[in-house]
Design an enzyme around this catalytic site. Sequence first.
Site, PDB file in Angstrom:
ATOM      1  N   HIS A  54      11.833 125.142 -79.800  1.00  0.00           N
ATOM      2  CA  HIS A  54      12.137 124.043 -78.428  1.00  0.00           C
ATOM      3  C   HIS A  54      10.842 123.512 -77.606  1.00  0.00           C
ATOM      4  O   HIS A  54      11.175 122.758 -76.940  1.00  0.00           O
ATOM      5  CB  HIS A  54      13.306 124.337 -77.854  1.00  0.00           C
ATOM      6  CG  HIS A  54      14.452 124.603 -78.383  1.00  0.00           C
ATOM      7  ND1 HIS A  54      14.969 125.780 -79.178  1.00  0.00           N
ATOM      8  CD2 HIS A  54      15.686 123.714 -78.491  1.00  0.00           C
ATOM      9  CE1 HIS A  54      16.122 125.572 -79.753  1.00  0.00           C
ATOM     10  NE2 HIS A  54      16.548 124.177 -79.406  1.00  0.00           N
ATOM     11  N   HIS A  61      14.958 122.319 -86.682  1.00  0.00           N
ATOM     12  CA  HIS A  61      15.866 123.509 -87.094  1.00  0.00           C
ATOM     13  C   HIS A  61      17.381 123.030 -87.133  1.00  0.00           C
ATOM     14  O   HIS A  61      17.674 121.997 -86.747  1.00  0.00           O
ATOM     15  CB  HIS A  61      15.640 124.667 -86.121  1.00  0.00           C
ATOM     16  CG  HIS A  61      16.053 124.119 -84.738  1.00  0.00           C
ATOM     17  ND1 HIS A  61      15.227 123.351 -83.966  1.00  0.00           N
ATOM     18  CD2 HIS A  61      16.982 124.073 -83.879  1.00  0.00           C
ATOM     19  CE1 HIS A  61      15.707 123.091 -82.837  1.00  0.00           C
ATOM     20  NE2 HIS A  61      16.867 123.429 -82.907  1.00  0.00           N
ATOM     21  N   CYS A  96      27.926 124.079 -78.749  1.00  0.00           N
ATOM     22  CA  CYS A  96      27.022 123.519 -79.648  1.00  0.00           C
ATOM     23  C   CYS A  96      26.089 124.916 -79.576  1.00  0.00           C
ATOM     24  O   CYS A  96      26.251 125.872 -78.862  1.00  0.00           O
ATOM     25  CB  CYS A  96      26.183 122.675 -79.249  1.00  0.00           C
ATOM     26  SG  CYS A  96      25.539 122.622 -77.642  1.00  0.00           S
ATOM     27  N   HIS A  98      23.168 127.548 -82.786  1.00  0.00           N
ATOM     28  CA  HIS A  98      22.127 127.555 -84.054  1.00  0.00           C
ATOM     29  C   HIS A  98      22.771 128.599 -84.640  1.00  0.00           C
ATOM     30  O   HIS A  98      23.238 129.579 -84.308  1.00  0.00           O
ATOM     31  CB  HIS A  98      20.732 128.019 -83.508  1.00  0.00           C
ATOM     32  CG  HIS A  98      20.556 126.831 -82.484  1.00  0.00           C
ATOM     33  ND1 HIS A  98      20.393 127.072 -81.331  1.00  0.00           N
ATOM     34  CD2 HIS A  98      19.844 125.686 -82.461  1.00  0.00           C
ATOM     35  CE1 HIS A  98      19.933 126.163 -80.184  1.00  0.00           C
ATOM     36  NE2 HIS A  98      19.290 125.365 -81.264  1.00  0.00           N
ATOM     37  N   GLU A 116      32.120 131.462 -76.609  1.00  0.00           N
ATOM     38  CA  GLU A 116      31.847 130.935 -75.545  1.00  0.00           C
ATOM     39  C   GLU A 116      33.167 130.494 -74.713  1.00  0.00           C
ATOM     40  O   GLU A 116      33.249 130.688 -73.530  1.00  0.00           O
ATOM     41  CB  GLU A 116      30.944 129.768 -75.734  1.00  0.00           C
ATOM     42  CG  GLU A 116      29.624 129.737 -76.085  1.00  0.00           C
ATOM     43  CD  GLU A 116      28.955 128.533 -76.071  1.00  0.00           C
ATOM     44  OE1 GLU A 116      29.502 127.371 -75.537  1.00  0.00           O
ATOM     45  OE2 GLU A 116      27.800 128.618 -76.229  1.00  0.00           O
ATOM     46  N   TYR A 132      18.115 114.374 -85.129  1.00  0.00           N
ATOM     47  CA  TYR A 132      17.837 113.856 -84.032  1.00  0.00           C
ATOM     48  C   TYR A 132      16.636 114.407 -83.309  1.00  0.00           C
ATOM     49  O   TYR A 132      16.257 115.678 -83.568  1.00  0.00           O
ATOM     50  CB  TYR A 132      18.782 113.503 -82.982  1.00  0.00           C
ATOM     51  CG  TYR A 132      19.501 114.862 -82.509  1.00  0.00           C
ATOM     52  CD1 TYR A 132      18.798 115.719 -81.519  1.00  0.00           C
ATOM     53  CD2 TYR A 132      20.836 115.066 -82.992  1.00  0.00           C
ATOM     54  CE1 TYR A 132      19.862 116.937 -81.332  1.00  0.00           C
ATOM     55  CE2 TYR A 132      21.622 116.260 -82.801  1.00  0.00           C
ATOM     56  CZ  TYR A 132      20.925 117.195 -81.902  1.00  0.00           C
ATOM     57  OH  TYR A 132      21.623 118.252 -81.746  1.00  0.00           O
ATOM     58  N   GLU A 143      14.462 118.784 -78.410  1.00  0.00           N
ATOM     59  CA  GLU A 143      15.648 119.208 -79.379  1.00  0.00           C
ATOM     60  C   GLU A 143      15.245 118.402 -80.907  1.00  0.00           C
ATOM     61  O   GLU A 143      15.514 117.279 -80.831  1.00  0.00           O
ATOM     62  CB  GLU A 143      17.058 118.942 -79.010  1.00  0.00           C
ATOM     63  CG  GLU A 143      17.698 119.572 -77.822  1.00  0.00           C
ATOM     64  CD  GLU A 143      18.137 121.328 -78.321  1.00  0.00           C
ATOM     65  OE1 GLU A 143      17.999 121.441 -79.483  1.00  0.00           O
ATOM     66  OE2 GLU A 143      18.697 122.085 -77.482  1.00  0.00           O
ATOM     67  N   GLU A 145      16.708 118.772 -84.133  1.00  0.00           N
ATOM     68  CA  GLU A 145      17.862 119.286 -84.949  1.00  0.00           C
ATOM     69  C   GLU A 145      18.262 118.624 -86.108  1.00  0.00           C
ATOM     70  O   GLU A 145      18.474 117.537 -85.883  1.00  0.00           O
ATOM     71  CB  GLU A 145      18.877 119.749 -84.052  1.00  0.00           C
ATOM     72  CG  GLU A 145      18.445 120.736 -82.638  1.00  0.00           C
ATOM     73  CD  GLU A 145      19.571 121.336 -81.896  1.00  0.00           C
ATOM     74  OE1 GLU A 145      19.416 122.177 -81.576  1.00  0.00           O
ATOM     75  OE2 GLU A 145      20.475 120.323 -81.795  1.00  0.00           O
ATOM     76  N   TRP A 188      21.566 115.112 -76.101  1.00  0.00           N
ATOM     77  CA  TRP A 188      22.126 114.942 -77.492  1.00  0.00           C
ATOM     78  C   TRP A 188      23.462 114.526 -77.600  1.00  0.00           C
ATOM     79  O   TRP A 188      24.142 114.152 -78.619  1.00  0.00           O
ATOM     80  CB  TRP A 188      22.258 116.231 -78.394  1.00  0.00           C
ATOM     81  CG  TRP A 188      22.856 117.175 -77.545  1.00  0.00           C
ATOM     82  CD1 TRP A 188      24.089 117.757 -77.787  1.00  0.00           C
ATOM     83  CD2 TRP A 188      22.380 118.371 -76.851  1.00  0.00           C
ATOM     84  NE1 TRP A 188      24.445 118.984 -76.950  1.00  0.00           N
ATOM     85  CE2 TRP A 188      23.573 119.386 -76.512  1.00  0.00           C
ATOM     86  CE3 TRP A 188      21.057 118.561 -75.998  1.00  0.00           C
ATOM     87  CZ2 TRP A 188      23.108 120.455 -75.606  1.00  0.00           C
ATOM     88  CZ3 TRP A 188      21.032 119.847 -75.358  1.00  0.00           C
ATOM     89  CH2 TRP A 188      22.021 120.556 -74.976  1.00  0.00           C
TER      90      TRP A 188
END
Length: 210
Positions: A54, A61, A96, A98, A116, A132, A143, A145, A188
Amino acid sequence: MPTSPATGRPGAHAVLPSPNGTASRPTEVAEPIMLELVDENGVTIGTAEKLSAHVAPGRLHRAFSVFLFDDAGRMLLQRRALTKYHSPGVWSNTCCGHPYPGEQPFVAASRRTAEELGVAPVLLRAAGTVRYNHPDPASGLVEQEYNHLFVGLVRNPLVPDPDEIGETAFTTPAELARLRESGPFSAWFQTVLDAAAPTIREVTGDTAGW
């Protein structure tokens, strides 16, 4: 088996010397969080440590974004905890994150939603992908991604992890618009919302006007 606090996966151990020169009991050593690097077609090309991926200009990624709704068609938003290293204190979509390297995005989205928010979706549907490049003005991180999108329904009471989430809200389109006028959202958010919109309308029946 002990797990790494960084990854949630089995952690390594190191044997540390005691003051008298003898070996003490094993001490857990945290593993770095690794992301899956991809090319422009979403094909895996390697891995990188999370923070390094990042740092500007960023490294492309794999990621995922989840939008969950209640039976009234209201969108579940989260305000990211103030202790988050990236985009703290801003509102964003339900969840959100990874995937671990080699982990399927659907599995990662389900896992992270439960971690979460303390609930499992009753429905979770793939909603395509979006690529994006969004800098975060506050942190200077970027970001880059290739994001896998998911839309679903949630019915059970939420049990948010305070280390991840500062606040949650179920919103109608009008309430979301007012909330966006009152404070910052993740860089995002609009991109993933636009990309997921067709599936959002399918899942909610478009009764809420999304």
